[in-house]
Write an enzyme that holds these catalytic residues in place. Structure first.
Site, PDB file in Angstrom:
ATOM      1  N   ARG A 119      88.870  59.341  55.560  1.00 16.76           N
ATOM      2  CA  ARG A 119      87.484  59.465  55.122  1.00 16.76           C
ATOM      3  C   ARG A 119      87.103  60.938  54.972  1.00 16.76           C
ATOM      4  O   ARG A 119      87.480  61.785  55.789  1.00 16.76           O
ATOM      5  CB  ARG A 119      86.533  58.804  56.123  1.00 16.76           C
ATOM      6  CG  ARG A 119      86.661  57.301  56.226  1.00 16.76           C
ATOM      7  CD  ARG A 119      85.619  56.743  57.187  1.00 16.76           C
ATOM      8  NE  ARG A 119      84.269  56.892  56.643  1.00 16.76           N
ATOM      9  CZ  ARG A 119      83.190  57.130  57.390  1.00 16.76           C
ATOM     10  NH1 ARG A 119      83.294  57.266  58.691  1.00 16.76           N
ATOM     11  NH2 ARG A 119      82.007  57.233  56.826  1.00 16.76           N
ATOM     12  N   SER A 121      84.253  62.231  55.529  1.00 17.70           N
ATOM     13  CA  SER A 121      83.418  62.670  56.651  1.00 17.70           C
ATOM     14  C   SER A 121      84.257  63.210  57.803  1.00 17.70           C
ATOM     15  O   SER A 121      83.827  64.118  58.530  1.00 17.70           O
ATOM     16  CB  SER A 121      82.552  61.505  57.155  1.00 17.70           C
ATOM     17  OG  SER A 121      81.622  61.111  56.169  1.00 17.70           O
ATOM     18  N   ARG A 124      85.788  66.715  56.775  1.00 14.99           N
ATOM     19  CA  ARG A 124      84.814  67.808  56.818  1.00 14.99           C
ATOM     20  C   ARG A 124      84.641  68.382  58.217  1.00 14.99           C
ATOM     21  O   ARG A 124      84.005  69.433  58.391  1.00 14.99           O
ATOM     22  CB  ARG A 124      83.467  67.319  56.278  1.00 14.99           C
ATOM     23  CG  ARG A 124      83.541  66.928  54.809  1.00 14.99           C
ATOM     24  CD  ARG A 124      82.232  66.413  54.267  1.00 14.99           C
ATOM     25  NE  ARG A 124      82.439  65.665  53.030  1.00 14.99           N
ATOM     26  CZ  ARG A 124      81.501  65.425  52.136  1.00 14.99           C
ATOM     27  NH1 ARG A 124      80.274  65.889  52.326  1.00 14.99           N
ATOM     28  NH2 ARG A 124      81.769  64.727  51.058  1.00 14.99           N
ATOM     29  N   ASP A 136     103.266  48.534  51.031  1.00 14.55           N
ATOM     30  CA  ASP A 136     103.949  47.546  50.202  1.00 14.55           C
ATOM     31  C   ASP A 136     103.552  46.120  50.543  1.00 14.55           C
ATOM     32  O   ASP A 136     103.146  45.813  51.680  1.00 14.55           O
ATOM     33  CB  ASP A 136     105.465  47.672  50.375  1.00 14.55           C
ATOM     34  CG  ASP A 136     106.048  48.849  49.618  1.00 14.55           C
ATOM     35  OD1 ASP A 136     105.699  49.029  48.443  1.00 14.55           O
ATOM     36  OD2 ASP A 136     106.860  49.585  50.211  1.00 14.55           O
ATOM     37  N   GLU A 146      98.389  60.055  61.439  1.00 10.58           N
ATOM     38  CA  GLU A 146      98.913  61.328  61.935  1.00 10.58           C
ATOM     39  C   GLU A 146      97.752  62.314  61.957  1.00 10.58           C
ATOM     40  O   GLU A 146      97.383  62.876  60.916  1.00 10.58           O
ATOM     41  CB  GLU A 146     100.050  61.810  61.045  1.00 10.58           C
ATOM     42  CG  GLU A 146     101.255  60.869  61.027  1.00 10.58           C
ATOM     43  CD  GLU A 146     101.316  59.992  59.788  1.00 10.58           C
ATOM     44  OE1 GLU A 146     100.791  60.400  58.731  1.00 10.58           O
ATOM     45  OE2 GLU A 146     101.873  58.890  59.879  1.00 10.58           O
TER      46      GLU A 146
END
Length: 203
Positions: A119, A121, A124, A136, A146
């Site tokens: 995301r 947000s 940032r 898949d 990660e």
């Protein structure tokens, strides 16, 4: 970016209505969803309570041809914050790399592919959340994130916070879906799952 190529080449991207219909049948995302997670063409994935990170000494050379040792733990509260209604969180320290997982279990049928991205947000805040990207047909399991704190200050990540989005696309049917051959090394993952690259190098 791969996502833009998929969006242009694969048609159509599934809408909220179609995703929820699949969800009721235990497909695409087999775990219950809240309305706050549902976007017009995607679902927000939320953060499960747990983490895993590489256990190594400074300067140690890691060999991806062999299993790498990891340590794990769960989110908690700072000792001053003992109120039961306080959210549980994990502090990601500057330049720290840690694996986390989604609460949601994906269950992708043949004829569908999925794409996961972090995301905006979260980005940032200087938190990078890489993940599998393309999922898949045939995959079942949670998504491992990660997570890397690119900033110079510690940042709290809260249990159940919305951290990434997953999109679903119609695709041609595959002859060999994920999970049906030896190379599907992450199928069925639930907790944050460490790299299994060594299985590739064993062949």
């Amino acid at each position: 970016m791969l996502f833009h190529w998929i969006r242009n080449k694969m048609s159509p991207v599934l809408s909220d209505r179609t995703i929820l219909n699949y969800n009721r049948k235990g497909q695409l995302i087999e775990t219950p969803l809240s309305l706050s997670q549902v976007q017009p063409n995607s679902i927000d994935l939320t953060l499960a309570n747990g983490w895993k990170r590489i256990k190594a000494e400074y300067g140690q050379v890691l060999d991806p041809a062999k299993p790498i040792e990891y340590e794990s733990g769960t989110f908690g509260r700072i000792f001053e914050e003992t109120e039961s209604d306080r959210p549980i969180y994990h502090i990601v320290h500057p330049k720290e790399f840690v694996l986390m997982a989604s609460n949601e279990v994906l269950n992708i049928p043949n004829g569908i592919i999925a794409f996961v991205q972090g995301r905006s947000s979260i980005a940032r805040l200087a938190i990078q959340t890489e993940q599998a990207g393309l999922i898949d047909a045939g995959f079942r399991g949670t998504i491992t994130f990660e997570v890397f704190n690119q900033s110079e200050y510690p940042i709290k990540l809260y249990e159940n916070m919305r951290i990434a989005q997953v999109y679903f696309f119609k695709a041609e049917y595959a002859d060999r879906i994920y999970g049906k051959d030896h190379g599907s090394k992450y199928n069925g993952q639930i907790d944050p799952t460490e790299s299994r690259l060594y299985q590739d190098l064993d062949r």
